[in-house]
Motif scaffolding. Structure first.
Motif, PDB file in Angstrom:
ATOM      1  N   GLN A 597      24.818  14.707  -9.271  1.00 59.02           N
ATOM      2  CA  GLN A 597      24.312  15.135 -10.587  1.00 59.02           C
ATOM      3  C   GLN A 597      22.967  14.518 -10.919  1.00 59.02           C
ATOM      4  OE1 GLN A 597      27.305  14.458 -13.604  1.00 59.02           O
ATOM      5  NE2 GLN A 597      28.400  16.288 -12.990  1.00 59.02           N
ATOM      6  N   ARG A 598      22.071  14.431  -9.944  1.00 62.93           N
ATOM      7  CA  ARG A 598      20.709  14.064 -10.301  1.00 62.93           C
ATOM      8  C   ARG A 598      19.727  14.775  -9.407  1.00 62.93           C
ATOM      9  NH1 ARG A 598      21.001   7.587  -9.501  1.00 62.93           N
ATOM     10  NH2 ARG A 598      21.778   7.522  -7.371  1.00 62.93           N
ATOM     11  N   ILE A 599      18.450  14.414  -9.516  1.00 56.46           N
ATOM     12  CA  ILE A 599      17.431  15.191  -8.826  1.00 56.46           C
ATOM     13  C   ILE A 599      16.708  14.303  -7.846  1.00 56.46           C
ATOM     14  CG2 ILE A 599      15.273  16.446  -9.163  1.00 56.46           C
ATOM     15  CD1 ILE A 599      16.472  17.265 -11.922  1.00 56.46           C
ATOM     16  N   ASP A 600      16.575  14.789  -6.617  1.00 50.23           N
ATOM     17  CA  ASP A 600      15.971  14.013  -5.547  1.00 50.23           C
ATOM     18  C   ASP A 600      14.633  14.665  -5.186  1.00 50.23           C
ATOM     19  OD1 ASP A 600      15.662  12.207  -3.509  1.00 50.23           O
ATOM     20  OD2 ASP A 600      17.640  12.585  -2.609  1.00 50.23           O
ATOM     21  N   LEU A 601      13.586  13.840  -5.086  1.00 53.35           N
ATOM     22  CA  LEU A 601      12.267  14.330  -4.706  1.00 53.35           C
ATOM     23  C   LEU A 601      11.946  13.766  -3.334  1.00 53.35           C
ATOM     24  CD1 LEU A 601      10.450  13.473  -8.077  1.00 53.35           C
ATOM     25  CD2 LEU A 601      11.723  15.554  -7.501  1.00 53.35           C
ATOM     26  N   PHE A 602      11.741  14.629  -2.348  1.00 53.91           N
ATOM     27  CA  PHE A 602      11.582  14.164  -0.963  1.00 53.91           C
ATOM     28  C   PHE A 602      10.154  14.326  -0.469  1.00 53.91           C
ATOM     29  CE2 PHE A 602      15.973  15.324  -1.414  1.00 53.91           C
ATOM     30  CZ  PHE A 602      16.685  14.474  -0.583  1.00 53.91           C
ATOM     31  N   GLY A 603       9.810  13.482   0.528  1.00 47.50           N
ATOM     32  CA  GLY A 603       8.539  13.647   1.239  1.00 47.50           C
ATOM     33  C   GLY A 603       7.426  12.779   0.686  1.00 47.50           C
ATOM     34  N   ALA A 604       7.746  11.724  -0.066  1.00 49.23           N
ATOM     35  CA  ALA A 604       6.705  10.834  -0.581  1.00 49.23           C
ATOM     36  C   ALA A 604       6.344   9.835   0.490  1.00 49.23           C
ATOM     37  CB  ALA A 604       7.211  10.122  -1.823  1.00 49.23           C
ATOM     38  N   ARG A 605       5.044   9.602   0.636  1.00 46.31           N
ATOM     39  CA  ARG A 605       4.607   8.589   1.595  1.00 46.31           C
ATOM     40  C   ARG A 605       4.726   7.230   0.945  1.00 46.31           C
ATOM     41  NH1 ARG A 605       1.006  10.967   5.534  1.00 46.31           N
ATOM     42  NH2 ARG A 605       0.952  13.217   5.204  1.00 46.31           N
ATOM     43  N   GLN A 606       4.897   6.241   1.783  1.00 43.19           N
ATOM     44  CA  GLN A 606       5.040   4.856   1.338  1.00 43.19           C
ATOM     45  C   GLN A 606       3.991   4.471   0.299  1.00 43.19           C
ATOM     46  OE1 GLN A 606       4.875   2.654   4.942  1.00 43.19           O
ATOM     47  NE2 GLN A 606       4.192   0.759   3.995  1.00 43.19           N
ATOM     48  N   ASN A 607       2.723   4.854   0.582  1.00 43.38           N
ATOM     49  CA  ASN A 607       1.645   4.441  -0.321  1.00 43.38           C
ATOM     50  C   ASN A 607       1.646   5.229  -1.619  1.00 43.38           C
ATOM     51  OD1 ASN A 607       0.891   6.406   1.778  1.00 43.38           O
ATOM     52  ND2 ASN A 607      -0.972   6.621   0.560  1.00 43.38           N
ATOM     53  N   PHE A 806      -1.488   1.102   5.707  1.00 44.00           N
ATOM     54  CA  PHE A 806      -2.111   0.226   6.698  1.00 44.00           C
ATOM     55  C   PHE A 806      -2.800  -0.919   5.971  1.00 44.00           C
ATOM     56  CE2 PHE A 806      -2.358   4.545   8.589  1.00 44.00           C
ATOM     57  CZ  PHE A 806      -1.449   4.341   9.615  1.00 44.00           C
ATOM     58  N   VAL A 807      -2.719  -2.117   6.549  1.00 46.86           N
ATOM     59  CA  VAL A 807      -3.362  -3.250   5.873  1.00 46.86           C
ATOM     60  C   VAL A 807      -4.883  -3.154   5.945  1.00 46.86           C
ATOM     61  CG1 VAL A 807      -1.598  -5.033   5.958  1.00 46.86           C
ATOM     62  CG2 VAL A 807      -2.980  -4.581   7.998  1.00 46.86           C
ATOM     63  N   ASN A 808      -5.390  -2.330   6.879  1.00 50.20           N
ATOM     64  CA  ASN A 808      -6.837  -2.334   7.074  1.00 50.20           C
ATOM     65  C   ASN A 808      -7.469  -0.960   6.917  1.00 50.20           C
ATOM     66  OD1 ASN A 808      -5.607  -1.235   9.261  1.00 50.20           O
ATOM     67  ND2 ASN A 808      -6.955  -2.185  10.786  1.00 50.20           N
TER      68      ASN A 808
ATOM     69  N   CYS B  13      -6.970  -8.077   9.600  1.00 55.54           N
ATOM     70  CA  CYS B  13      -6.663  -8.476   8.230  1.00 55.54           C
ATOM     71  C   CYS B  13      -6.591  -9.991   8.187  1.00 55.54           C
ATOM     72  CB  CYS B  13      -5.353  -7.856   7.751  1.00 55.54           C
ATOM     73  SG  CYS B  13      -3.921  -8.383   8.726  1.00 55.54           S
ATOM     74  N   THR B  14      -6.214 -10.538   7.044  1.00 56.51           N
ATOM     75  CA  THR B  14      -6.065 -11.989   6.953  1.00 56.51           C
ATOM     76  C   THR B  14      -4.582 -12.330   6.844  1.00 56.51           C
ATOM     77  OG1 THR B  14      -6.109 -12.067   4.572  1.00 56.51           O
ATOM     78  CG2 THR B  14      -8.245 -12.132   5.700  1.00 56.51           C
ATOM     79  N   ARG B  15      -4.310 -13.586   7.011  1.00 58.43           N
ATOM     80  CA  ARG B  15      -2.937 -14.066   6.923  1.00 58.43           C
ATOM     81  C   ARG B  15      -2.273 -13.656   5.609  1.00 58.43           C
ATOM     82  NH1 ARG B  15      -0.592 -19.021   9.432  1.00 58.43           N
ATOM     83  NH2 ARG B  15      -2.620 -19.631  10.214  1.00 58.43           N
ATOM     84  N   ASP B  16      -3.098 -13.594   4.599  1.00 59.23           N
ATOM     85  CA  ASP B  16      -2.617 -13.205   3.279  1.00 59.23           C
ATOM     86  C   ASP B  16      -2.019 -11.797   3.221  1.00 59.23           C
ATOM     87  OD1 ASP B  16      -2.642 -14.991   1.284  1.00 59.23           O
ATOM     88  OD2 ASP B  16      -4.117 -13.861   0.077  1.00 59.23           O
ATOM     89  N   ASP B  17      -2.515 -10.945   4.110  1.00 61.41           N
ATOM     90  CA  ASP B  17      -2.001  -9.561   4.115  1.00 61.41           C
ATOM     91  C   ASP B  17      -0.647  -9.452   4.799  1.00 61.41           C
ATOM     92  OD1 ASP B  17      -4.206  -8.172   2.880  1.00 61.41           O
ATOM     93  OD2 ASP B  17      -5.370  -8.675   4.679  1.00 61.41           O
ATOM     94  N   VAL B  24       3.896  -5.639   8.781  1.00 60.23           N
ATOM     95  CA  VAL B  24       2.969  -4.702   8.128  1.00 60.23           C
ATOM     96  C   VAL B  24       2.400  -3.848   9.256  1.00 60.23           C
ATOM     97  CG1 VAL B  24       2.350  -6.289   6.253  1.00 60.23           C
ATOM     98  CG2 VAL B  24       0.992  -6.260   8.358  1.00 60.23           C
ATOM     99  N   CYS B  25       1.634  -2.809   8.876  1.00 56.44           N
ATOM    100  CA  CYS B  25       1.064  -1.949   9.902  1.00 56.44           C
ATOM    101  C   CYS B  25      -0.455  -1.946   9.795  1.00 56.44           C
ATOM    102  CB  CYS B  25       1.617  -0.541   9.756  1.00 56.44           C
ATOM    103  SG  CYS B  25       1.170   0.512  11.132  1.00 56.44           S
ATOM    104  N   ALA B  26      -1.150  -1.964  10.944  1.00 52.18           N
ATOM    105  CA  ALA B  26      -2.613  -1.874  10.950  1.00 52.18           C
ATOM    106  C   ALA B  26      -3.016  -0.703  11.839  1.00 52.18           C
ATOM    107  CB  ALA B  26      -3.213  -3.169  11.484  1.00 52.18           C
ATOM    108  N   LEU B  27      -4.175  -0.130  11.536  1.00 48.33           N
ATOM    109  CA  LEU B  27      -4.703   0.960  12.351  1.00 48.33           C
ATOM    110  C   LEU B  27      -5.776   0.345  13.248  1.00 48.33           C
ATOM    111  CD1 LEU B  27      -4.046   3.939  12.434  1.00 48.33           C
ATOM    112  CD2 LEU B  27      -5.894   4.357  10.800  1.00 48.33           C
ATOM    113  N   VAL B  28      -5.520   0.290  14.543  1.00 47.24           N
ATOM    114  CA  VAL B  28      -6.445  -0.392  15.452  1.00 47.24           C
ATOM    115  C   VAL B  28      -6.890   0.596  16.523  1.00 47.24           C
ATOM    116  CG1 VAL B  28      -6.793  -2.422  16.924  1.00 47.24           C
ATOM    117  CG2 VAL B  28      -5.119  -2.509  15.076  1.00 47.24           C
ATOM    118  N   GLY B  29      -8.167   0.959  16.466  1.00 46.90           N
ATOM    119  CA  GLY B  29      -8.675   1.924  17.449  1.00 46.90           C
ATOM    120  C   GLY B  29      -7.865   3.210  17.434  1.00 46.90           C
TER     121      GLY B  29
END
Ligand code: SRM
Ligand SMILES: Cc1cc2nc3c(=O)[nH]c(=O)nc-3n(C[C@H](O)[C@H](O)[C@H](O)COP(=O)(O)OP(=O)(O)OC[C@H]3O[C@@H](n4cnc5c(N)ncnc54)[C@H](O)[C@@H]3O)c2cc1C
Ligand code: SF4
Ligand code: FES
Lengths: 841, 116
Positions: A597-607, A806-808, B13-17, B24-29
């Protein structure tokens, strides 16, 4: 030579056991069964459980298919009315004829109704079959008071049934005491006290003269001492009489007071006719229990299979029961009638416990025993009795609650011939044989030997024997949660609570070893949450969580997540519905109504999760914990507000319950539902705790389950007011949280709970462990420290860091590819993905 | 042993990340690299491919880390198979591996070696 024709009349417990035994012996006979009742054999012994929520179909011992598969011809609903011995034929009421070479009578018995004027009133009933049960239920509907005539074993059981149906219950007994057959006077008096304390009125030495129409109630019973008792219904349970009519009319020998006479081969006076079970009279005695009947059935089956030595030697009539929640045990010569016997009596009026043992004159052998209020010693005493084991020098030490040094008869001390399960005649030797042939657990031994699958009275003894034997073989019964902690979840909970341990690190430093793993980390995180209720993403806890808890959403097969906001009780305003639609549209999410009895929304990315949740939180939504081992949904039906049948506000109650327990972390997920009347549109009986409205309040059902192995919830308590209902649920949930295993739903927990539903009632309603105040306080603490995990998360930049893909880089995961279907997205299949990625390059 | 060429390494990234005792995930090349931070091990950091070869989705950085019979492992969040953080080997299915990347901590910088 043509095949031998075996005809069985009666398909009750014993008749069925006979067929099963004979089929098991593979004799190649042509077997036909004729039963009077419209359904195949069922478990009469557990009939009363239907009053506490079990389905009649759960009691079935066989189905029509069972017989078909065995090659047995079976006819139901058409009783045999005549035996023509000269032609070796029987005739049924419907006029069918069947011939036989060997005839087995297993016609059981009928409830005795004393010849009292007025006993034929339609509100006077008996209790033996599933059909009787239906009538009792129907009559109870418009009754407030019910009387059981008969204070024996069956009468008291029936009294419990009436009480479960919500009636004011009275028991009327002709004799001066209850259960006179099994108990001595002291035991009988103690039983009476205990039963009266439960609100059941007991009237002894009452001889019913006649039953007339009552003034304020439907009926009135008039007794020979000029007193009267008003009631709305009466159930007669004043003993049984063997159904020997067929035998009588075909001039087989019958006893003076009924019963088809049999010899130790279970043969009647016609050597081609056998009689077994409650219709048979052996040594001047009717055996009104199922175990002796089973023995007779086996004796006949074995003889027909050619084993000439098979014989019936009489049977032990010892019994252990829980009547109206009171433990009662009776062994052998309970009254001490054996000449020269000595008795030892222990009576504790404050604790309401009575025990008596009867020994031989030299004090060496146990002849009998009576236990009321405490049956802990039953198993041990029974073994002394059955196996004629020499008693310790001071036999009274067996029943006196001495300072812990009671001479225990351990499983190891039992001889191989000791009967552990009398229903299925399983000895210690049989159990050892089963273990020798490869069984390695209690469950396997149960299904191999059938031990403990009858009345269940031997469960504790069986467990002891199996565990003792396994450990003697060096099999360590390892209950550790994983390699890092040598403890069960329950033990870990206790350690964390007593030591006030607040982090996983402290837990593993103090009680475990290594770094932990994906089993113990989430389990301990859940224990920490139940106990201290910190946010699951606080630094010490974050690495412990399954991904669903880490991202506060459910991971899907392609690594995206689904979002399930809480919609308490399934009630939602149009405004909020629109917000869900708008958010789903903006992010292109697949949208579906869930089974909860509720609503589910699918396909959201982590970010995307934090942005989406910010919008939802702003619109007043909270997390739905669809990702957690926590309270999920409380479903509701529309209830008395709109529905023409509703008797209480089920939506209001569901919303209240959902809001109270939301956020509670538990060993497994928890589901609930509230229905506004018995039509049960919210399906509350399939939930961990379900609530169904009654005219007077609420009925509470516990430990139901849908899913892989459905289980109907057990009716736990009836007609509760709002406050009591919540109090019981608080206690129940916290008791479960404390004691269940990791990932053990309430249904499995209940099935493994020693003492079952009755025990749970004792703990929660009667506070037998004295922990209710603590359970309530703990629940109050959890309720008081509730926070919406998403609201906290989106306001904490440190927690949000975790949601970066991604962290970077701000790029998105290129592995996530959607295609359209029925106007919405779905994850692309691998082939589709390859094609799409190729064409986009 | 060949000397490490400075330009093969990339600071991601840094240790803080990093997240304590988690990934965590990084995009490398152009490749997704799952980076795990277990400060109480000798190496402190581990890097494996982020794609789960069994569940077939890029999720390994979101698994739970721990140890099993002495091996430091991560459990796939999809179907819970364990992979050795040092060798990439799957414990449950023989012959299944995650790619292993060279990784080191340089002060607070987290460096990953870029393939060829
Ligand atoms: C979304 C939903 C299906 C739907 O579209 O209707 C669903 C989806 C999932 N169910 Fe369910 N169950 C959903 C209602 C149910 C129901 C019906 C109900 O609750 O009324 C049941 C049977 C009732 C019960 O649990 O007793 C149900 C029995 C299960 C089970 C089996 C549990 C069991 O004890 O046998 C699992 C597996 C488990 O929990 O270990 C499961 C597990 C799952 C998981 C979490 C599997 C997973 O790990 O991916 C699914 C993830 C959902 C997601 O990503 O959001 N789901 N699942 C329903 C969400 C209801 C909600 O609003 O929260
Ligand atoms: C509520 C209740 C609780 C009980 N609790 C316990 C307990 O805790 N422990 C215990 O050991 N025992 C208990 N018993 C007793 C136990 O159920 C009986 O001992 C057992 O069922 C006897 O089996 P039976 O096959 O001889 O008789 P039944 O089970 O009565 O079966 C006889 C069958 O034969 C059929 N029949 C009769 N005449 C004909 C005919 N002419 N043609 C065709 N079919 C016919 C009947 O309809 C019936 O189905 C309890 C009984 C009841 C009613
Ligand atoms: S359960 Fe009863 S009250 Fe509720 S909707 Fe159904 S019929 Fe109406
Ligand atoms: S004694 Fe009845 S099941 Fe074992």
């Amino acid at each position: 030579m043509s095949t031998r024709k075996i005809l069985v009349v009666g398909n009750g417990m014993v008749g069925h056991h006979f067929v099963e035994s004979l089929v098991g012996l593979k004799t190649a006979d042509d077997i036909t069964v004729i039963g009077e009742e419209p359904r195949p054999a069922y478990d009469r012994v557990h009939l009363s459980e239907v009053f506490s929520g079990r389905e009649p179909s759960d009691l079935a011992l066989a189905t029509r298919e069972t017989y078909e598969n065995w090659g047995v011809t079976a006819h139901f609903g058409d009783p045999v009315v005549r035996i023509e011995r000269a032609r070796r034929e029987v005739v049924t009421k419907g006029g069918r004829r069947f011939s036989y070479d060997k005839l087995v009578l297993a016609t059981g018995s009928f409830p005795f109704v004393p010849p009292v004027k007025g006993a034929d009133n339609k509100r006077c009933l008996v209790y033996r079959t599933i059909d009787d049960l239906g009538q009792i239920k129907a009559t109870a509907k418009d009754s407030t008071r019910g009387v059981v005539v008969g204070g024996g074993l069956l009468g008291l059981e029936c009294g419990n049934a009436l009480r479960n149906l919500g009636l004011e219950t009275h028991v009327v007994e002709f004799a001066p005491g209850l259960m006179g057959v099994q108990l001595d006077e002291g035991g009988s008096n103690m039983l009476r006290r205990k039963i009266e304390a439960l609100g059941v009125r007991v009237h002894t030495s009452k001889n019913t003269q006649q039953i007339v129409e009552g003034e304020s109630s439907a009926l009135s019973m008039e007794f020979s001492d000029d007193t009267a008792l008003d009631t709305d219904m009466i159930v007669f349970s004043a003993g049984i009489r063997p159904r020997d009519q067929l035998a009588r009319e075909s001039e087989l020998a019958v006893g003076e007071r009924g019963g088809i006479v049999i010899d130790y081969k279970c043969k009647t006076s016609d050597s081609d006719i056998f009689a077994i079970g409650e219709c048979a009279l052996f040594g001047g005695r009717i055996y009104g229990l199922v175990a002796p009947g089973y023995r007779m059935a086996e004796v006949v089956a074995n003889q027909l299979a050619g084993e000439q030595e098979a014989s019936f030697q009489g049977a032990d009539m010892s019994t252990k029961l829980k009547l109206l929640g009171v433990d009662v045990g009776s062994i052998g010569d309970a009254h001490g009638r054996t000449e020269g016997s000595i008795s030892y009596v222990f009576s504790d009026e404050r604790a309401e416990v009575y025990k008596r043992i009867v020994t031989s004159g030299d004090g060496k052998l146990l002849l009998g025993a009576v236990l009321v209020g405490d049956c802990e010693d039953y198993d041990t005493l029974l073994q002394y009795f059955l196996n004629e084991i020499e008693l310790p020098a001071e036999p009274e030490s067996l029943i006196v609650p001495a300072a812990g040094d009671k001479p225990l008869l351990g499983a190891a001390a039992l001889p191989m011939t000791a009967t552990v399960c009398s229903c299925h005649n399983v000895t210690k030797g049989c159990i050892i044989e089963a273990l020798d042939s490869g069984c390695c657990s209690l469950g396997e031994v149960k299904s191999e030997t059938k031990a403990s699958t009858g009345c269940g009275g031997c469960a504790a003894m069986l467990k002891n024997v199996v565990e003792d034997e396994l450990s003697a073989r060096g099999v360590v019964v390892d209950k550790s949660i994983c390699e890092h902690f040598p403890y069960t979840r329950q033990e870990l909970f206790h350690l964390a609570k007593v030591g006030e341990v607040k982090t996983f690190q402290d837990m593993i430093d103090g009680h475990g070893k290594g770094r932990g793993c994906d089993i113990c980390k989430p389990a301990i995180a859940s224990i920490m949450a139940s106990l201290w209720n910190d946010h699951v993403l606080e630094l010490p806890h974050v690495g412990l969580q399954d991904t669903n808890d880490t991202f506060l959403a459910n991971m899907q097969k392609d690594g995206t997540y689904s979002i399930v906001p809480r919609i308490a009780g399934g009630e939602i305003t149009p405004e909020k519905l629109i917000v869900l639609g708008e958010v789903a549209k903006e992010y292109g999410l697949y949208t579906k109504i869930t089974g909860g009895q509720r609503i589910d929304l699918f396909g959201a990315r982590q970010n995307q999760l934090p942005e989406i949740w910010r919008k939802l939180v702003d619109a007043g939504f909270e997390t739905g914990h669809a990702y957690g081992k926590a309270l999920r949904t409380v479903k509701s039906c529309v209830g008395s507000t709109w529905c023409r049948y509703g008797v209480q506000d089920s939506v209001g109650m569901a919303i209240f319950i959902e809001n109270r327990y939301k956020g509670l972390r538990s060993p497994h997920k928890l589901k609930s539902a509230v229905s506004g009347c018995t039509r049960e549109c919210a399906e509350a009986q399939s939930k961990d705790f379900g609530v169904i409205a009654t005219e007077n309040g609420w009925n509470l059902y516990l430990c139901g389950n849908g899913g892989m192995k459905p289980r109907h919830a057990d009716l736990f308590a009836t007609d509760l007011d709002d406050e009591t209902l919540i109090k019981y649920i608080d206690r129940f949930l916290m008791f479960y949280v404390r004691t269940a295993d990791r990932l053990q739903r309430t249904s499995v927990w209940m099935d493994n709970l020693e003492g079952g539903l009755d025990y749970l009632r004792e703990v929660i309603i009667e506070d037998s462990l004295g922990i209710c105040a603590e359970l309530e306080a703990q629940m109050a603490a959890v309720v008081g420290t509730y926070q919406c995990e998403w609201t906290t998360t989106i306001n904490d930049p440190e927690k949000l860091k975790r949601f970066r893909q991604f962290v970077n880089s701000d790029e998105e995961d290129s592995g996530v590819v959607f295609v359209q279907e029925r106007g919405q997205i779905r994850p692309a299949q691998p082939e589709e993905k390859i094609r799409l990625v190729a064409s986009s390059k | 042993m060949e000397a490490v060429k400075q330009d093969d390494w990339q600071t991601v990234c840094t240790r803080d990340d990093l997240v304590l005792n988690s990934g965590v995930c990084a995009l490398v090349g152009g490749e997704q690299v799952a980076i795990f931070y277990l400060p109480d091990t000798d190496r402190q950091v581990f890097a494996l491919g982020n794609r789960d070869p069994i569940g077939k989705a890029n999720v390994m950085s979101r698994g739970i880390v721990g140890d099993l019979q002495g091996q430091v492992v991560v459990a796939s969040p999809l179907y819970k198979q364990h992979f050795n953080l040092e060798t990439g080997a799957c414990l449950e299915e023989e012959g299944v591996f995650l790619p292993v990347y060279d990784i080191q901590l340089d002060g607070d910088a987290v460096n990953v070696k870029v393939a060829g």
